[in-house]
Scaffold this motif. Structure first.
Motif, mmCIF file in Angstrom:
data_model
loop_
_atom_site.group_PDB
_atom_site.id
_atom_site.type_symbol
_atom_site.label_atom_id
_atom_site.label_comp_id
_atom_site.label_asym_id
_atom_site.label_seq_id
_atom_site.Cartn_x
_atom_site.Cartn_y
_atom_site.Cartn_z
ATOM 1 N N LYS A 222 0.828 -1.195 0.000
ATOM 2 C CA LYS A 222 0.000 0.000 0.000
ATOM 3 C C LYS A 222 0.871 1.257 0.000
ATOM 4 O O LYS A 222 0.632 2.207 -0.747
ATOM 5 N N GLU A 223 1.924 1.261 0.814
ATOM 6 C CA GLU A 223 2.857 2.393 0.875
ATOM 7 C C GLU A 223 3.616 2.546 -0.437
ATOM 8 O O GLU A 223 3.798 3.659 -0.931
ATOM 9 N N ALA B 242 1.226 3.963 -3.083
ATOM 10 C CA ALA B 242 0.959 5.376 -2.800
ATOM 11 C C ALA B 242 2.138 6.241 -3.240
ATOM 12 O O ALA B 242 1.958 7.322 -3.801
ATOM 13 N N ARG C 146 4.100 5.641 -5.648
ATOM 14 C CA ARG C 146 4.145 5.651 -7.114
ATOM 15 C C ARG C 146 2.936 6.356 -7.727
ATOM 16 O O ARG C 146 2.777 6.393 -8.935
ATOM 17 N N GLY C 147 2.045 6.894 -6.873
ATOM 18 C CA GLY C 147 0.904 7.646 -7.369
ATOM 19 C C GLY C 147 -0.312 6.815 -7.713
ATOM 20 O O GLY C 147 -1.262 7.309 -8.306
ATOM 21 N N PHE C 148 -0.323 5.536 -7.346
ATOM 22 C CA PHE C 148 -1.470 4.682 -7.634
ATOM 23 C C PHE C 148 -2.568 4.972 -6.624
ATOM 24 O O PHE C 148 -2.390 4.789 -5.428
ATOM 25 N N THR C 149 -3.707 5.441 -7.106
ATOM 26 C CA THR C 149 -4.808 5.767 -6.204
ATOM 27 C C THR C 149 -6.068 5.002 -6.550
ATOM 28 O O THR C 149 -7.054 5.079 -5.831
ATOM 29 N N GLY C 150 -6.058 4.288 -7.661
ATOM 30 C CA GLY C 150 -7.257 3.586 -8.121
ATOM 31 C C GLY C 150 -7.441 2.236 -7.466
ATOM 32 O O GLY C 150 -6.662 1.791 -6.627
ATOM 33 N N LYS C 151 -8.508 1.617 -7.861
ATOM 34 C CA LYS C 151 -8.833 0.295 -7.352
ATOM 35 C C LYS C 151 -8.620 -0.710 -8.484
ATOM 36 O O LYS C 151 -8.977 -0.451 -9.631
#
Length: 76
Positions: A48-49, A52, A54-59
């Motif tokens: 998760k860290e 985050a 790397r800018g991944f915010t989607g599902k």
């Protein structure tokens, strides 16, 4: 000692030859009277860290993908 490479710290030609970029994390040590700069990688405590950072915010959504008709001797 760990620090970041800044735009004004080391000439770009030297950074390019060492494959180090602006804002990379580096370790700075002294060995036999020489300054040794080594690129380091940040370790993350969880996926998760890492995502985050790397800018991944989607599902993630699993979906079937149609790759087209077989082209060789595939057996399904």
């Amino acid at each position: 000692m760990t620090t970041n490479i800044q735009k004004w710290s080391i000439p770009k030609a030297i950074l390019d030859s060492a494959r180090i970029s602006i804002d990379d994390n580096v370790s700075v040590d002294v060995s036999d009277g020489k300054i040794v700069i080594t690129k380091t990688t940040k370790r993350y405590d969880s996926l998760k860290e890492l995502f985050a950072a790397r800018g991944f915010t989607g599902k993630v959504v699993e979906e079937e993908v149609d790759w087209g008709a077989p082209v060789g001797d595939e057996v399904w």
